[in-house]
Every structure is written in C-alpha cells, then in structure tokens.
Design an enzyme around this catalytic site. Structure first.
Site, short mmCIF file in Angstrom:
data_model
loop_
_atom_site.label_atom_id
_atom_site.label_comp_id
_atom_site.label_asym_id
_atom_site.label_seq_id
_atom_site.Cartn_x
_atom_site.Cartn_y
_atom_site.Cartn_z
N HIS A 154 21.82 43.25 45.77
CA HIS A 154 23.06 42.72 45.71
C HIS A 154 24.02 42.72 47.00
O HIS A 154 23.49 43.06 48.03
CB HIS A 154 24.07 43.64 44.98
CG HIS A 154 23.84 43.71 43.38
ND1 HIS A 154 22.81 44.10 42.96
CD2 HIS A 154 24.65 42.95 42.47
CE1 HIS A 154 22.75 43.88 41.54
NE2 HIS A 154 23.79 43.18 41.39
N LYS A 158 29.37 45.91 46.92
CA LYS A 158 29.15 46.16 45.37
C LYS A 158 29.43 47.73 45.51
O LYS A 158 28.98 48.61 46.36
CB LYS A 158 27.70 46.04 44.99
CG LYS A 158 27.52 46.59 43.59
CD LYS A 158 26.48 45.99 42.79
CE LYS A 158 26.06 46.52 41.42
NZ LYS A 158 27.05 46.46 40.73
N1 NAI Z 1 28.94 42.22 33.93
C1 NAI Z 1 28.76 41.36 34.53
O1 NAI Z 1 28.16 40.28 34.36
C2 NAI Z 1 29.22 41.39 36.14
C3 NAI Z 1 29.86 42.78 36.47
N2 NAI Z 1 30.28 43.06 37.66
C4 NAI Z 1 30.99 44.47 37.52
O2 NAI Z 1 32.53 44.08 37.56
C5 NAI Z 1 33.14 44.95 38.43
C6 NAI Z 1 34.02 44.27 39.53
O3 NAI Z 1 33.28 43.60 40.35
P1 NAI Z 1 33.79 42.64 41.51
O4 NAI Z 1 34.67 41.57 40.96
O5 NAI Z 1 32.69 42.20 42.49
O6 NAI Z 1 34.72 43.82 42.18
P2 NAI Z 1 36.13 43.57 43.13
O7 NAI Z 1 36.35 44.97 44.02
O8 NAI Z 1 35.92 42.11 43.84
O9 NAI Z 1 37.19 43.53 42.04
C7 NAI Z 1 37.88 44.60 41.20
C8 NAI Z 1 39.27 44.35 41.16
O10 NAI Z 1 39.83 45.16 40.38
C9 NAI Z 1 41.11 45.45 40.80
N3 NAI Z 1 41.48 46.76 40.29
C10 NAI Z 1 41.25 48.14 40.57
N4 NAI Z 1 41.76 48.91 39.70
C11 NAI Z 1 42.47 48.18 38.91
C12 NAI Z 1 43.19 48.64 37.85
N5 NAI Z 1 43.73 49.81 37.33
N6 NAI Z 1 43.98 47.50 36.81
C13 NAI Z 1 43.60 46.10 37.37
N7 NAI Z 1 43.03 45.81 38.36
C14 NAI Z 1 42.33 46.93 39.16
C15 NAI Z 1 41.03 45.53 42.32
O11 NAI Z 1 42.33 45.76 42.95
C16 NAI Z 1 40.08 44.60 42.56
O12 NAI Z 1 40.85 43.24 42.82
C17 NAI Z 1 32.05 45.90 39.10
O13 NAI Z 1 31.97 46.97 38.39
C18 NAI Z 1 30.76 45.08 38.92
O14 NAI Z 1 29.70 45.67 39.05
C19 NAI Z 1 30.38 42.24 38.69
C20 NAI Z 1 29.79 40.97 38.43
C21 NAI Z 1 29.08 40.56 37.26
O1 LIG Z 2 28.80 44.12 41.17
C1 LIG Z 2 27.95 43.19 40.89
O2 LIG Z 2 28.08 42.09 41.67
C2 LIG Z 2 27.35 43.02 39.66
N1 LIG Z 2 27.48 43.99 38.79
C3 LIG Z 2 26.94 43.88 37.67
C4 LIG Z 2 25.67 45.13 37.55
O3 LIG Z 2 26.07 46.12 38.50
O4 LIG Z 2 24.82 45.09 36.87
C5 LIG Z 2 26.12 42.77 37.13
C6 LIG Z 2 25.67 41.89 38.49
O5 LIG Z 2 24.67 42.51 38.74
C7 LIG Z 2 26.67 41.82 39.55
#
Ligand code: NAI
Ligand SMILES: O=C(O)C1=N[C@H](C(=O)O)C[C@H](O)C1
Length: 268
Positions: A154, A158
């Site tokens: 990643h 992350k």
């Molecule tokens: N299920 C999937 O397909 C995917 C899951 N993810 C997961 O999604 C999560 C976020 O990933 P990213 O967007 O890369 O992180 P990021 O750090 O870019 O975004 C998270 C956002 O949430 C905000 N935030 C924090 N606390 C908050 C609250 N209490 N209320 C509202 N907003 C709040 C932050 O200010 C930030 O802008 C991670 O856990 C990641 O692993 C990421 C990509 C794909």
């Molecule tokens: O944080 C990410 O970027 C991602 N988070 C998810 C995970 O932890 O599996 C999904 C994807 O891998 C991207």
C-alpha cells in the site's frame, strides 16, 4: 368543413415517466483520499443526491437533519464505531469502508441493530470488484495447496497494517483450509529477527509493504510440490472502489441487518 381543436383538447404525445425519488447520501471522511472520490462518484450518479459531507468534527451539514438515508464512512478505525452508532440511532443505513473490525466489534454492531429491524449496515474490507474476486478465488484454491502466504502492498500514508483486506483474506483462506482438513502451512523457519515472517492470522503469514507510488495491492501466494499459484489484485486508482461503493449504497436499504463484504450484493 374545417375542424379546429383547442389546445386544451390536444393530448401530449410524450409518455409520462414516473419520477423516481433520489436517494439521499451523506459522506463521512469527505475530505480524505477515499471520501473525496466518493463525493465525486455520488455527485455524478443520476439517482443519488449528496446531502451531507462531514470531516473530522467539521459538520459541514448535519447528516440526520439533512435527511441522509445512507451514510458512507471512510474515516479512521478509532472513530468509525461512534459514527455507526450515530447512524443506527438516527435510522440511517451505513456503507462502511473503514477498516479495523474484529469479531467483537461486528457483534456489537449486530446488537445495536437488533431494535432497528429495517436498518442495514455493510462493512466491506474492500469495495474493489477485483479484490472481492481475489478473495473468492483464494478461498477456492486454498484446499489444493499446503503452503499459503499473503502479501499486501500500500501507499505509505495508510494508517493500519496489515490491511483489512489482507486480514479478511487470511481468515477466509484459513477457514477453507480447516474445512478441507489441511494441517498448518509447513514453515520450519525460526525468526532470527522478530517480524521477519510477518503477522500470523489464524496460521496464515501476512506481510505488509508500504511504498511511495503504490495505491492498494495484494498477492496471495500458494505452493505445492513443484508449482506455485499467485493471485494478484492491483488498485492503481481509488476510482476502482467506486462501482462497489455505489452498488452498496443502492443495495443496503434492501438488506437490513449486518452484512460483511459486498459479495452477496454481487451475487457471489
Ligand atoms: N473498503 C475499501 O475498499 C477501502 C477502505 N479504505 C479504508 O478507509 C479508511 C480511510 O482511508 P483514506 O481515505 O485513505 O484515509 P484518509 O486519512 O485520507 O481519510 C480519512 C478522513 O476521515 C476524516 N475523519 C477522521 N475522523 C473523523 C470523524 N470522526 N468524522 C468524520 N471524518 C473524520 C479525516 O479528517 C480524513 O479526512 C481507512 O481505514 C482505509 O483502510 C481505503 C480504501 C478502500
Ligand atoms: O487504506 C487503503 O488504502 C486501503 N484500505 C483497505 C484495506 O485496509 O484493506 C482496502 C484497500 O486495500 C485500500
């Protein structure tokens, strides 16, 4: 003889299309890497209306007062449970991409949902269709190979390691191996440096790479005498998660209770 028809007697030839109400969507973590992409995708969808964007305590609109019917959460593992609780209490369906769920947290959400039989929550470790298929293929293949390891790769920002997808993949593979009566993966190595063999998830070694330039990638490596099988998925762009997110947003109202993964929405 000439006949004339007044305009009020004329029939409009265009058939009337019944108006389908838009589905009101709120996004939590709206300024994050994933949230930004979700906001774009919801705005581009004809059947969805973005009514609330919330980020880190900055309530741009109040999701409940804005009439959100579905909330999409891409925030952080340490805040997501509070967000889900808030949504369930306010009768809002939740589509959750944030990671960090173990069995205890899932059980808690199921408890919160008990008095709300019409509300749905989907927790999806990965919304990428390719990633969902990778998990499915890995489960299928697991029983044929004595050795298995998972490597996830990643972007360096992350927050968690290993990824939620890698943990889920390892658990699914471990369950398939147990069901097939396979013994533990052969591994005669003694770690000379702690961590060298990765994390142990139900007997499956999971390795996490963090590298500038990457987005989200995963390999499942399986080995038998004289052959290996490598199943790999790459998300090069966060747009790859959007078809799965929008599918979940549209489906969740029809799936009350707790759903883990979007496999069932895809007919898998
Ligand atoms: N299920 C999937 O397909 C995917 C899951 N993810 C997961 O999604 C999560 C976020 O990933 P990213 O967007 O890369 O992180 P990021 O750090 O870019 O975004 C998270 C956002 O949430 C905000 N935030 C924090 N606390 C908050 C609250 N209490 N209320 C509202 N907003 C709040 C932050 O200010 C930030 O802008 C991670 O856990 C990641 O692993 C990421 C990509 C794909
Ligand atoms: O944080 C990410 O970027 C991602 N988070 C998810 C995970 O932890 O599996 C999904 C994807 O891998 C991207």
């Amino acid at each position: 003889m000439t006949t004339s028809t007044s305009t009020t007697d004329q029939q409009d030839p265009t058939p009337t299309v019944p108006e389908v109400p838009l589905l009101n969507v709120g996004v939590l973590g709206a300024r994050g890497r994933m949230g930004t992409e979700v906001v774009k995708a919801v705005n581009a969808a004809d059947d969805l209306e973005l009514v609330a964007m919330v980020d880190d305590g900055d309530w741009l609109f109040d999701v409940a007062n804005a009439g959100a019917q579905v909330v999409v959460d891409f925030t952080r593992p340490d805040v997501v449970m509070d967000n889900i609780r808030f949504c369930i209490d306010n009768n809002i369906h939740c589509v959750v991409g944030t990671t960090g769920f173990d069995e205890a947290k899932l059980a808690t959400i199921a408890e919160w949902l008990e008095p709300k039989p019409d509300i749905g929550v989907v927790i999806a470790p990965n919304f990428g269709i390719g990633a969902v298929l990778l998990m499915k293929f890995a489960q299928e293949a697991a029983r044929f190979f004595p050795s298995v390891e998972v490597v996830e790769l990643h972007h360096p920002n992350k927050v968690d390691a290993p990824s939620g997808t890698a943990v889920r993949t390892a658990r699914l593979v471990a369950a398939a191996r147990r069901a097939a009566g396979l013994p533990a993966s052969p591994d005669a190595t003694t770690d000379s440096l702690p961590g060298a063999r990765g994390a142990d998830v139900e007997g499956v070694a999971v390795h996490a790479v963090r590298l500038t330039g990457l987005v989200a990638h995963q390999e499942v490596l399986m080995g038998a005498a004289g052959e290996t099988l490598t199943i790999r998925h790459d998300s090069f762009d966060r747009a790859s998660f959007m078809p799965g997110v929008l599918l979940a947003v549209r489906e969740i109202g029809r799936h009350p209770g707790l759903t883990v993964g979007i496999e069932s929405f895809l007919g898998l």
